[in-house]
Motif scaffolding. Structure first.
Motif, mmCIF file in Angstrom:
data_model
loop_
_atom_site.group_PDB
_atom_site.id
_atom_site.type_symbol
_atom_site.label_atom_id
_atom_site.label_comp_id
_atom_site.label_asym_id
_atom_site.label_seq_id
_atom_site.Cartn_x
_atom_site.Cartn_y
_atom_site.Cartn_z
ATOM 1 N N ALA A 157 -6.211 -94.560 21.313
ATOM 2 C CA ALA A 157 -5.197 -95.595 21.083
ATOM 3 C C ALA A 157 -5.862 -96.843 20.485
ATOM 4 O O ALA A 157 -5.963 -97.893 21.126
ATOM 5 N N SER A 159 -6.829 -98.829 16.320
ATOM 6 C CA SER A 159 -6.255 -99.004 14.989
ATOM 7 C C SER A 159 -6.588 -97.812 14.093
ATOM 8 O O SER A 159 -7.530 -97.062 14.340
ATOM 9 N N ASP A 197 -2.461 -100.352 15.425
ATOM 10 C CA ASP A 197 -2.814 -99.301 16.376
ATOM 11 C C ASP A 197 -1.648 -98.371 16.671
ATOM 12 O O ASP A 197 -1.669 -97.607 17.642
ATOM 13 N N GLY A 198 -0.633 -98.429 15.824
ATOM 14 C CA GLY A 198 0.513 -97.549 15.988
ATOM 15 C C GLY A 198 1.749 -98.160 15.355
ATOM 16 O O GLY A 198 1.670 -99.073 14.530
ATOM 17 N N ARG A 199 2.890 -97.653 15.801
ATOM 18 C CA ARG A 199 4.161 -98.113 15.228
ATOM 19 C C ARG A 199 5.248 -97.960 16.280
ATOM 20 O O ARG A 199 5.309 -96.938 16.975
ATOM 21 N N GLN A 202 4.279 -96.793 19.764
ATOM 22 C CA GLN A 202 3.633 -95.491 19.920
ATOM 23 C C GLN A 202 2.291 -95.482 19.192
ATOM 24 O O GLN A 202 2.139 -96.083 18.125
ATOM 25 N N SER A 203 1.324 -94.780 19.784
ATOM 26 C CA SER A 203 -0.005 -94.684 19.179
ATOM 27 C C SER A 203 0.023 -93.675 18.039
ATOM 28 O O SER A 203 0.951 -92.874 17.902
ATOM 29 N N TRP A 204 -1.040 -93.695 17.227
ATOM 30 C CA TRP A 204 -1.131 -92.759 16.104
ATOM 31 C C TRP A 204 -1.194 -91.317 16.569
ATOM 32 O O TRP A 204 -0.782 -90.405 15.854
ATOM 33 N N ASP A 205 -1.690 -91.087 17.770
ATOM 34 C CA ASP A 205 -1.779 -89.718 18.274
ATOM 35 C C ASP A 205 -0.393 -89.097 18.412
ATOM 36 O O ASP A 205 -0.224 -87.890 18.232
ATOM 37 N N LEU A 207 2.324 -90.346 16.644
ATOM 38 C CA LEU A 207 3.057 -90.527 15.394
ATOM 39 C C LEU A 207 2.675 -89.510 14.321
ATOM 40 O O LEU A 207 3.513 -89.106 13.520
#
Length: 303
Positions: A157, A159, A197-199, A202-205, A207
């Motif tokens: 979690a 950037s 670090d997400g959108r 929610q984290s990139w993991d 998304l």
């Protein structure tokens, strides 16, 4: 009481018992806290012992089986060499996979094939010091950066830039270089969110899809330019065209890298022009790992 305890002694004893209970009531109340403290102290001690143990993996692995791997360094011009490798499971006496002598030269691309469960991933893990039991010598090229790309990608979690730069610090690379790596990996649409670090909380993991995560790993490869690269089903979530692009990007930007790749689907092992991406094939079959030039392997497959 069968005339053995008088009423006076009974009353006196009861009063003394109540007084004792009152004096000890504080202890009764704190007993659960003391038990919790003791349990937590034990957990902290166990954690400290575990931290100490993982600093000595050989000793840890040897507790449950044979561990006689020798890891050495050699001149980078000699590439990677494996000698008398035997891989075992915990508590087993006989190896499930053996390889006599294998050498991977600088710039050589080797495709690792075999049935599921034959030991392909185990061999890659052993080369990288991640397999628990066995014996043999692994001579790694000196002063050559290594990168291991697994099939399942778990993203921390942090950037997007951090994720591309790992395990290096994001401050070591300008934003423009990271953005170029993302673009070359096919994730140009995410460049504007490089420092996020997400959108939407929610984290990139959560998304990114499986294919996008594997492209992110490609961006990391293109940025860090490793000299020794292990791809363990690293393109399993990509379609055929994306697999071509994945390998071609590595060919173009890491031309001197030694690549060892595990793949189940070997159909995309040629570039769009028809040229072979790989120079040799390491076949894992019947407990043995044997390496042959790709031309000889193709001939054997055709025959």
């Amino acid at each position: 009481m069968d005339n053995k305890v008088s009423l006076q002694h009974y009353v006196t004893g009861a009063e003394l018992a109540n007084a004792l209970i009152n004096e000890c009531s504080w202890f009764i109340h704190v007993m659960p806290d003391i038990a919790t403290l003791r349990a937590n102290a034990r957990r902290i001690t166990d954690l400290a012992e575990a931290i100490e143990t993982v600093q000595r993996p050989e000793a840890f692995y040897s507790q449950t089986g044979l561990y006689e791997f020798q890891y050495t360094k050699q001149d980078s011009a000699l590439g990677l060499a494996l000698r008398r490798i035997e891989l075992l499971h915990a508590g087993a006496d006989l190896p499930f996979l053996a390889a006599a002598d294998l050498r991977f030269l600088p710039g050589e691309w080797t495709l690792v094939i075999g049935e599921s469960g034959s030991g392909k991933t185990s061999l890659l893990k052993a080369i990288n010091g991640l397999w628990a039991h066995g014996r043999g010598t692994i001579a790694m090229p000196r002063h050559v950066r290594t990168l291991y790309a697994a099939q399942d990608v778990k993203l921390q979690a942090v950037s997007l830039k951090d994720l591309v730069c790992l395990p290096d610090a994001a401050e070591d690379y300008p934003d423009t270089r990271v953005a170029v790596a993302l673009h070359e990996a096919g994730l140009g649409e995410l460049i504007d969110e490089l420092l996020k670090d997400g959108r939407d909380g929610q984290s990139w993991d959560l998304l990114l899809s499986g294919g996008q995560k594997q492209k992110l790993v490609l961006a990391r490869i293109l940025l860090l330019r490793p000299g020794l690269l292990f791809l363990d089903e690293a393109t399993s979530a990509l379609d055929t065209q994306a697999v071509y692009a994945f390998h071609q990007a590595i060919r173009d930007h890491c031309p001197e890298a030694t690549v060892i790749a595990v793949m189940h689907d070997v159909s995309p092992i040629r570039s769009a022009s028809g040229a072979d991406f790989f120079d040799s094939v390491l076949a894992v079959e019947n407990g043995r790992a044997e390496k042959t030039p790709i031309a000889a392997w193709r001939q054997a497959e055709a025959g």
